[in-house]
Design an enzyme around this catalytic site. Structure first.
Site, PDB file in Angstrom:
ATOM      1  N   THR A   1      55.916  17.789  54.107  1.00  0.00           N
ATOM      2  CA  THR A   1      56.239  16.374  54.324  1.00  0.00           C
ATOM      3  C   THR A   1      55.373  15.730  55.387  1.00  0.00           C
ATOM      4  O   THR A   1      55.278  14.501  55.448  1.00  0.00           O
ATOM      5  CB  THR A   1      57.712  16.216  54.741  1.00  0.00           C
ATOM      6  OG1 THR A   1      57.924  16.874  55.998  1.00  0.00           O
ATOM      7  CG2 THR A   1      58.644  16.786  53.690  1.00  0.00           C
TER       8      THR A   1
ATOM      9  N   CYS B   1      60.365  17.231  63.646  1.00  0.00           N
ATOM     10  CA  CYS B   1      61.750  16.898  64.019  1.00  0.00           C
ATOM     11  C   CYS B   1      62.174  17.655  65.267  1.00  0.00           C
ATOM     12  O   CYS B   1      61.547  18.653  65.651  1.00  0.00           O
ATOM     13  CB  CYS B   1      62.711  17.274  62.890  1.00  0.00           C
ATOM     14  SG  CYS B   1      62.341  16.560  61.284  1.00  0.00           S
TER      15      CYS B   1
ATOM     16  N   CYS C   1      68.060  18.118  64.132  1.00  0.00           N
ATOM     17  CA  CYS C   1      67.954  17.122  63.061  1.00  0.00           C
ATOM     18  C   CYS C   1      68.872  17.492  61.898  1.00  0.00           C
ATOM     19  O   CYS C   1      68.942  18.649  61.468  1.00  0.00           O
ATOM     20  CB  CYS C   1      66.508  17.020  62.578  1.00  0.00           C
ATOM     21  SG  CYS C   1      66.274  15.724  61.338  1.00  0.00           S
ATOM     22  N   ARG C   2      69.558  16.481  61.349  1.00  0.00           N
ATOM     23  CA  ARG C   2      70.524  16.713  60.279  1.00  0.00           C
ATOM     24  C   ARG C   2      69.887  16.676  58.886  1.00  0.00           C
ATOM     25  O   ARG C   2      70.570  16.813  57.881  1.00  0.00           O
ATOM     26  CB  ARG C   2      71.641  15.662  60.335  1.00  0.00           C
ATOM     27  CG  ARG C   2      72.317  15.511  61.688  1.00  0.00           C
ATOM     28  CD  ARG C   2      72.896  16.812  62.192  1.00  0.00           C
ATOM     29  NE  ARG C   2      73.963  17.300  61.341  1.00  0.00           N
ATOM     30  CZ  ARG C   2      74.635  18.426  61.553  1.00  0.00           C
ATOM     31  NH1 ARG C   2      74.307  19.193  62.590  1.00  0.00           N
ATOM     32  NH2 ARG C   2      75.598  18.809  60.742  1.00  0.00           N
TER      33      ARG C   2
ATOM     34  N   ARG D   1      67.797  17.799  55.506  1.00  0.00           N
ATOM     35  CA  ARG D   1      67.855  19.031  54.727  1.00  0.00           C
ATOM     36  C   ARG D   1      66.799  20.018  55.212  1.00  0.00           C
ATOM     37  O   ARG D   1      65.674  19.643  55.518  1.00  0.00           O
ATOM     38  CB  ARG D   1      67.630  18.704  53.249  1.00  0.00           C
ATOM     39  CG  ARG D   1      67.727  19.901  52.324  1.00  0.00           C
ATOM     40  CD  ARG D   1      67.537  19.456  50.885  1.00  0.00           C
ATOM     41  NE  ARG D   1      67.574  20.601  49.980  1.00  0.00           N
ATOM     42  CZ  ARG D   1      67.424  20.506  48.669  1.00  0.00           C
ATOM     43  NH1 ARG D   1      67.211  19.308  48.124  1.00  0.00           N
ATOM     44  NH2 ARG D   1      67.486  21.576  47.906  1.00  0.00           N
TER      45      ARG D   1
ATOM     46  N   ARG E   1      53.768  13.344  61.852  1.00  0.00           N
ATOM     47  CA  ARG E   1      54.381  12.100  62.309  1.00  0.00           C
ATOM     48  C   ARG E   1      55.865  12.341  62.600  1.00  0.00           C
ATOM     49  O   ARG E   1      56.482  13.225  61.987  1.00  0.00           O
ATOM     50  CB  ARG E   1      54.204  10.985  61.279  1.00  0.00           C
ATOM     51  CG  ARG E   1      54.874  11.234  59.950  1.00  0.00           C
ATOM     52  CD  ARG E   1      54.545  10.120  58.948  1.00  0.00           C
ATOM     53  NE  ARG E   1      55.279  10.275  57.692  1.00  0.00           N
ATOM     54  CZ  ARG E   1      54.901  11.061  56.707  1.00  0.00           C
ATOM     55  NH1 ARG E   1      53.797  11.783  56.821  1.00  0.00           N
ATOM     56  NH2 ARG E   1      55.618  11.130  55.592  1.00  0.00           N
TER      57      ARG E   1
ATOM     58  N   CYS F   1      59.945  12.175  62.778  1.00  0.00           N
ATOM     59  CA  CYS F   1      61.048  11.919  61.859  1.00  0.00           C
ATOM     60  C   CYS F   1      61.765  10.630  62.273  1.00  0.00           C
ATOM     61  O   CYS F   1      62.086  10.440  63.452  1.00  0.00           O
ATOM     62  CB  CYS F   1      62.021  13.101  61.893  1.00  0.00           C
ATOM     63  SG  CYS F   1      63.555  12.846  60.981  1.00  0.00           S
TER      64      CYS F   1
ATOM     65  N   CYS G   1      65.832  11.677  63.322  1.00  0.00           N
ATOM     66  CA  CYS G   1      66.208  12.267  64.626  1.00  0.00           C
ATOM     67  C   CYS G   1      65.358  11.755  65.783  1.00  0.00           C
ATOM     68  O   CYS G   1      65.667  12.036  66.938  1.00  0.00           O
ATOM     69  CB  CYS G   1      66.134  13.788  64.561  1.00  0.00           C
ATOM     70  SG  CYS G   1      64.457  14.458  64.389  1.00  0.00           S
TER      71      CYS G   1
END
Length: 353
Positions: free
Chosen positions: A33, A37, A41-42, A44, A66, A68, A71
């Site tokens: 991606t 994070c 971080c919540r 997935r 880059r 997130c 979070c």
């Protein structure tokens, strides 16, 4: 407890656990991606082979990732943000006039429902209880200076003397007049008994159990009771009181039953915050003094937390034995480190059973 020098597998476990205590120690980036994070971080979870770890957000950016948007790893630690909001609310509560929950929530920029939950999770108290404790602290100080009762009540921020008599004397442990006289007309009944930890003294005021003391011999326990209540009338309990003592001993001896008797918990507003936080620590677990300080929204008050633990007069009922050094090593205990070790060992075994 925060840890340093984590290897990658321990970092990965912190990510899987979404451990907020790991925030600020490292960030992780996902190759597929291009996003990095914070550990809590919540979002997935990615596959392990696609994850890379970096010491901080700057290092992850330099590697081409880059931040997130969920979070926000480049922003202040979320826990610190929450603590800062609660700290601001505490300052607003510490004033003479009553402030509404809706106004407090608006001041810190969250909904009233969320603010109430946030405040209690950080301090262990509701906003109303916090202001009540602060006013009681001011009342204690005024009465100790010898100010007239009515003047002290109003100066402490209670809207009327009737409001004080309905609420504040519960936290003083006696009426304002009795407190100003040093408790000289307060009676404390006590009893001595054997327990699994040696000898135990249980004392009760008109409001509830006010002391649970541990020791090796009765004379020392009676002397300690006298030191705690120097002006009170101390009398041995009757047969009815001994029945209540049995309920306390069941808790002291670890019979798995929380005490159901009314308690007379006397202390400053800060001490009561700490003691409430201690009562939230599950049996079989420990917390460091730093963790307790953070849990009440005062991360720098580590020494004050230690002092509050030492001032506790309700052994085991308020489990100050569950607080240890940040390294995990045992620290001082009002009734001896050997008893502290015995209690922690017993609780750990009971949790495994």
């Amino acid at each position: 407890m925060k840890q340093t020098n984590l290897n990658d597998e321990r970092r990965w476990q912190a990510v899987l656990d979404r451990d907020p205590q790991a925030d600020g120690q490292f960030v992780f980036a996902v190759l597929t991606t291009g996003i990095f994070c914070r550990p809590s971080c919540r979002a997935r979870h990615a596959l392990r082979q696609n994850v890379r770890f970096y010491t901080d957000a700057a290092a992850a950016r330099d590697a081409g990732f880059r931040p997130c948007k969920r979070c926000q790893p480049e922003n202040e630690d979320p826990q610190q943000q929450r603590v800062a909001k609660v700290a601001r609310a505490c300052r607003l509560l510490e004033q003479d006039t009553t402030i509404r929950l809706e106004t407090l929530a608006q001041e810190v920029g969250v909904s009233p429902y969320h603010f109430h939950r946030l405040f209690k999770s950080v301090t262990g108290m509701t906003p109303k209880a916090w202001q009540q404790a602060w006013r009681t602290k001011r009342l204690r100080e005024a009465l100790e200076k010898g100010e007239p009762v009515t003047q002290a009540v109003l100066a402490a921020g209670f809207p009327a003397s009737s409001s004080y008599y309905r609420e504040a004397d519960n936290t003083l442990g006696m009426t304002a007049k009795q407190y100003r006289r040093g408790g000289s007309d307060v009676t404390v009944h006590y009893a001595l008994a054997a327990c699994d930890l040696g000898r135990c003294l249980v004392a009760q005021s008109a409001r509830g159990i006010c002391a649970v003391l541990l020791g090796d011999e009765d004379a020392g326990l009676i002397a300690e009771l006298q030191h705690i209540f120097p002006q009170a009338q101390r009398e041995e309990g009757d047969a009815g009181f001994y029945a209540r003592v049995e309920a306390v001993l069941a808790t002291v001896n670890g019979r798995g039953t929380a005490i159901q008797l009314p308690l007379d918990i006397r202390g400053t507003a800060f001490q009561q915050q700490v003691w409430h936080a201690l009562q939230q620590i599950p049996a079989g677990e420990t917390r460091s003094y730093q963790q307790v300080a953070q849990s009440i929204g005062k991360p720098r008050a580590v020494r004050a937390v230690a002092s509050a633990c030492a001032a506790n007069t309700l052994a085991i009922v308020i489990p100050c034995h569950r607080v240890v050094r940040q390294s995990g090593a045992l620290s001082g205990y009002r009734w001896g480190e050997a008893r502290k070790a015995q209690l922690l060992c017993r609780e750990a075994q009971e949790e495994k059973a």
